[in-house]
Scaffold this active site. Sequence first.
Site, PDB file in Angstrom:
ATOM      1  N   PHE A  18       0.796  -1.226   0.000  1.00 39.97           N
ATOM      2  CA  PHE A  18       0.000   0.000   0.000  1.00 39.97           C
ATOM      3  C   PHE A  18       0.829   1.277   0.000  1.00 39.97           C
ATOM      4  CE2 PHE A  18      -3.246  -2.955   0.719  1.00 39.97           C
ATOM      5  CZ  PHE A  18      -4.467  -2.341   0.486  1.00 39.97           C
ATOM      6  N   GLY A  19       2.134   1.193  -0.030  1.00 45.12           N
ATOM      7  CA  GLY A  19       2.899   2.427  -0.092  1.00 45.12           C
ATOM      8  C   GLY A  19       4.255   2.323   0.561  1.00 45.12           C
ATOM      9  N   VAL A  21       7.197   3.874   3.378  1.00 47.37           N
ATOM     10  CA  VAL A  21       7.270   4.472   4.713  1.00 47.37           C
ATOM     11  C   VAL A  21       8.611   5.169   4.854  1.00 47.37           C
ATOM     12  CG1 VAL A  21       7.144   4.079   7.198  1.00 47.37           C
ATOM     13  CG2 VAL A  21       5.782   2.656   5.649  1.00 47.37           C
ATOM     14  N   LYS A  36       3.712   7.144   6.169  1.00 52.42           N
ATOM     15  CA  LYS A  36       3.396   6.250   5.052  1.00 52.42           C
ATOM     16  C   LYS A  36       2.840   7.108   3.923  1.00 52.42           C
ATOM     17  CE  LYS A  36       2.063   1.997   4.932  1.00 52.42           C
ATOM     18  NZ  LYS A  36       1.374   0.703   5.035  1.00 52.42           N
ATOM     19  N   ARG A 129      -6.243  -8.140   8.747  1.00 51.46           N
ATOM     20  CA  ARG A 129      -6.048  -8.838   7.478  1.00 51.46           C
ATOM     21  C   ARG A 129      -4.602  -8.906   6.994  1.00 51.46           C
ATOM     22  NH1 ARG A 129     -10.366  -7.424   2.965  1.00 51.46           N
ATOM     23  NH2 ARG A 129      -9.225  -5.449   2.916  1.00 51.46           N
ATOM     24  N   ASP A 148       0.290  -1.015  10.684  1.00 48.87           N
ATOM     25  CA  ASP A 148      -0.038  -1.208   9.270  1.00 48.87           C
ATOM     26  C   ASP A 148      -1.431  -1.781   9.063  1.00 48.87           C
ATOM     27  OD1 ASP A 148       0.102  -1.259   6.559  1.00 48.87           O
ATOM     28  OD2 ASP A 148       2.091  -2.137   6.474  1.00 48.87           O
TER      29      ASP A 148
END
Length: 333
Positions: A18-19, A21, A36, A129, A148
């Site tokens: 997702f990206g 950091v 992030k 998740r 996260d």
Amino acid sequence: MDKLDKFQIIRHIGNGAFGHVFQCFDPFLQREVAIKVIKVPKPDKFVQTVKEGQALELCRHKHTVDVKDVRATLYKGDPVVIIIMEYLAKGSIQGKIEKRFISVQESCRIIHQSLLGLEHAHNNNMLHRDVKPGNIMIGDNDEIKLSDFGLAINYHDEPSNILGYRPHQPLEVIEGNPMDKLSDIYAMGITFYRLLNNTNRLPFIFKSQDEWKKAVKKNKFPPRTFLPHIPDRIIRVLNKSIHNSKRFQSCGEFRKAIGKLRFYIDWNQVDDDTWVGSDNNDSFELLKYEKRKGWTIDFKKNGTRKTENCCKNVPGDKVESEFFEIIRETTLK
């Protein structure tokens, strides 16, 4: 020095699905933060992208990473969302596994505290998740913090499609069922497995979905083999956390099973023949060495031999089992 919004970038820490950091410096508050950066190619993706920050705000707890702010900005000309979090200099549990031995007692403490954070999230109707060692952080006072929440969802409001870290997915998710609280518990159990076995990664080498599913169904992935110093009582807790059908039904149930364990000596490996341990103010040493008539195992407490746990003339084919039996028996009360 590169800038990110008002922040000065110190270094790139890592990246995930997702990206990226970054470790940054806030010139106004004069403190370091972790940020992030998530790209937002389309405006209608904004709400989805910012969800991580909303999840952490909803799940604020002493055992989750603290979010300071979430905002939209530009980074290198691209529209992004930045999530400003507390900076934890000691890094993640993944980094710890890669650098040194983690004891049974420390493994249990890490998972117990992680479960407190995950339990709080579940109580607020949030799934994580993506539970894994890289998303469990170490606070300044060695407290454990779940991090996260990039895949987190509200399980009452949103359907859960299959995402997350594949080696940590349970059988029911592999079979196509949506993730739920029990899949988070399974992922925490696999994390427990990796900590106890000091495994920094699981070999995920399946050629097909069916091969993967068959291995998980038959308890061959991860393999149910454990390092010889781990007591059976702890292995039973671990096995229940990753059971296909008789798993712990809540984080609280899992956490209480660990909480019922009564620890004695916190053993750490020095080398193949020497382990050292501690219990409050007492220090222990267990060592084995070969002599003419066989192997000798010495057990010392505060430098003094304790004959009840010492052995002489042990055959070479039995010394390992005798040695680790002493460790297992003295790890728990």
